[in-house]
Motif scaffolding. Sequence first.
Motif, PDB file in Angstrom:
ATOM      1  N   LEU A 136      -5.526   1.274   6.385  1.00  9.88           N
ATOM      2  CA  LEU A 136      -6.851   0.792   6.756  1.00  9.88           C
ATOM      3  C   LEU A 136      -7.936   1.367   5.847  1.00  9.88           C
ATOM      4  O   LEU A 136      -8.922   0.689   5.550  1.00  9.88           O
ATOM      5  CB  LEU A 136      -7.114   1.112   8.226  1.00  9.88           C
ATOM      6  N   GLN A 137      -7.745   2.598   5.387  1.00  8.68           N
ATOM      7  CA  GLN A 137      -8.671   3.163   4.407  1.00  8.68           C
ATOM      8  C   GLN A 137      -8.661   2.347   3.121  1.00  8.68           C
ATOM      9  O   GLN A 137      -9.716   2.047   2.549  1.00  8.68           O
ATOM     10  CB  GLN A 137      -8.291   4.623   4.091  1.00  8.68           C
TER      11      GLN A 137
ATOM     12  N   ALA B 128      -4.207  -3.841   0.774  1.00  6.53           N
ATOM     13  CA  ALA B 128      -5.586  -3.890   0.279  1.00  6.53           C
ATOM     14  C   ALA B 128      -5.771  -5.067  -0.671  1.00  6.53           C
ATOM     15  O   ALA B 128      -6.775  -5.792  -0.600  1.00  6.53           O
ATOM     16  CB  ALA B 128      -5.933  -2.576  -0.423  1.00  6.53           C
ATOM     17  N   ALA B 129      -4.801  -5.277  -1.563  1.00  4.73           N
ATOM     18  CA  ALA B 129      -4.875  -6.392  -2.507  1.00  4.73           C
ATOM     19  C   ALA B 129      -4.826  -7.731  -1.764  1.00  4.73           C
ATOM     20  O   ALA B 129      -5.577  -8.672  -2.085  1.00  4.73           O
ATOM     21  CB  ALA B 129      -3.738  -6.304  -3.514  1.00  4.73           C
ATOM     22  N   ASP B 130      -3.950  -7.826  -0.762  1.00  5.26           N
ATOM     23  CA  ASP B 130      -3.860  -9.049   0.028  1.00  5.26           C
ATOM     24  C   ASP B 130      -5.171  -9.321   0.766  1.00  5.26           C
ATOM     25  O   ASP B 130      -5.624 -10.473   0.851  1.00  5.26           O
ATOM     26  CB  ASP B 130      -2.719  -8.945   1.041  1.00  5.26           C
ATOM     27  N   SER B 131      -5.771  -8.279   1.293  1.00  2.00           N
ATOM     28  CA  SER B 131      -7.036  -8.426   2.015  1.00  2.00           C
ATOM     29  C   SER B 131      -8.131  -8.942   1.092  1.00  2.00           C
ATOM     30  O   SER B 131      -8.897  -9.857   1.450  1.00  2.00           O
ATOM     31  CB  SER B 131      -7.455  -7.095   2.634  1.00  2.00           C
ATOM     32  N   LEU B 132      -8.215  -8.368  -0.094  1.00  2.56           N
ATOM     33  CA  LEU B 132      -9.238  -8.787  -1.053  1.00  2.56           C
ATOM     34  C   LEU B 132      -9.046 -10.252  -1.441  1.00  2.56           C
ATOM     35  O   LEU B 132     -10.021 -11.011  -1.564  1.00  2.56           O
ATOM     36  CB  LEU B 132      -9.169  -7.890  -2.294  1.00  2.56           C
TER      37      LEU B 132
ATOM     38  N   LYS C 210      -7.690 -12.613   0.409  1.00  4.33           N
ATOM     39  CA  LYS C 210      -8.056 -13.474   1.538  1.00  4.33           C
ATOM     40  C   LYS C 210      -9.573 -13.576   1.676  1.00  4.33           C
ATOM     41  O   LYS C 210     -10.100 -14.644   1.989  1.00  4.33           O
ATOM     42  CB  LYS C 210      -7.449 -12.933   2.837  1.00  4.33           C
ATOM     43  N   VAL C 211     -10.271 -12.485   1.428  1.00  4.33           N
ATOM     44  CA  VAL C 211     -11.735 -12.515   1.478  1.00  4.33           C
ATOM     45  C   VAL C 211     -12.271 -13.437   0.377  1.00  4.33           C
ATOM     46  O   VAL C 211     -13.215 -14.212   0.598  1.00  4.33           O
ATOM     47  CB  VAL C 211     -12.314 -11.095   1.341  1.00  4.33           C
TER      48      VAL C 211
ATOM     49  N   GLU D 261     -11.584  -1.711  -0.268  1.00  5.66           N
ATOM     50  CA  GLU D 261     -11.676  -2.934  -1.063  1.00  5.66           C
ATOM     51  C   GLU D 261     -12.677  -3.938  -0.487  1.00  5.66           C
ATOM     52  O   GLU D 261     -13.445  -4.552  -1.228  1.00  5.66           O
ATOM     53  CB  GLU D 261     -10.299  -3.610  -1.167  1.00  5.66           C
ATOM     54  N   VAL D 262     -12.665  -4.131   0.826  1.00  2.00           N
ATOM     55  CA  VAL D 262     -13.493  -5.199   1.407  1.00  2.00           C
ATOM     56  C   VAL D 262     -14.756  -4.679   2.078  1.00  2.00           C
ATOM     57  O   VAL D 262     -15.657  -5.471   2.389  1.00  2.00           O
ATOM     58  CB  VAL D 262     -12.673  -6.036   2.413  1.00  2.00           C
TER      59      VAL D 262
END
Length: 357
Positions: free
Chosen positions: A173-174, A144-148, A150-151, A179-180
């Motif tokens: 995925l939840q 989740a942190a990595d996804s945020l 990258k966004v 986060e995004v």
Amino acid sequence: MKITDITHKTVTVPLLFPFKTALRTVKQIENVLVTVATDDGHCGYGGAAPTAVITGDTLASIRGGIEHIRDNIIGMDIASAEDLFQKLNRCLIGNMSAKAAVDMAIYDLLAKAQAVPLYRFLGGTVKSLETDITISLDTPEKMAADSLEKVARGFTYLKIKVGNNPELDIQRLQAIHGEVGDQVKIRIDANQGWTPKEAVLVGNALADRGINIELLEQPVAARDFSGLRFVREQLSVPVVADESVFSPQDALDLVQMGAADGFNIKLMKCGGIYNAIKIAAIADAAGIPCMVGSMMESHLSVGAAAHFAASRSIVTRFDLDAPLFCSANPAVGGIFYQGSKVCFTDTPGLGVESLHN
């Protein structure tokens, strides 16, 4: 332009951070770089990535394959392209990564002979593509942190690695969606990590939780075409075949079975641009959109994939982020990145001037 020599060398490039999937963890890449020389002094460049768990190709087999191909096509004229590609593909069974490396070097030479970038030689006009960015397999919190992050860097497509643990995958995925939200497109790649029923379970669970998914890539084992069709029939999310599509014949079989909503074409699987064009043509005839991706490869071979992707309208999705994981580019020139954009230069061929020593 007759081929006078084909040489290769192996390069090691450390990754900026580990790349984890359901199949493996990678901390550095080893690629075999190829130079095809001609009698008029020109050189074409290509590259191959050993991915034994997917293609069956290792460093040793790629090197041996390139040398075998050299012995079979040395002296052939680049201008006789069809005969050359037929000989390249027929001179040995399998070893698609070695074939891909030589194939892209030949296409590099063909485009250089016309003094145009490869994407234009292949019929394309687009000068940049938007790639997704991969979120490696990890804990829900880390992903989740990595996804945020990258966004925040401007990526609008996230490719989430999952597989081997359906319950944990749902949690991952939840956490990412929490986060995004829906501000980006989420693509799921299970890398063959589920059974067909597990894939349906995860797909339904995500739908129940309001987590929108753009596509589900390779949820089941590569050769389980009937399982892939089962997942496609049970879920509304588009199902994309990756490891199931190595050849034009695979693409034709999947079309006839109605087993996939899309194909992920990779040069290391199909043996290069020559066969990638055939797969794209089958997909186009069937109305099946394609993605173009790569293994863990350097700028050189990912650049060849990008040039091909830019030349075909049926290719609508781009998974060309592998060089963004690399700490260095072993080639001088070629594609470059501006945020999520994969950009081409106006230099002929792949745009590669030379290889670093």
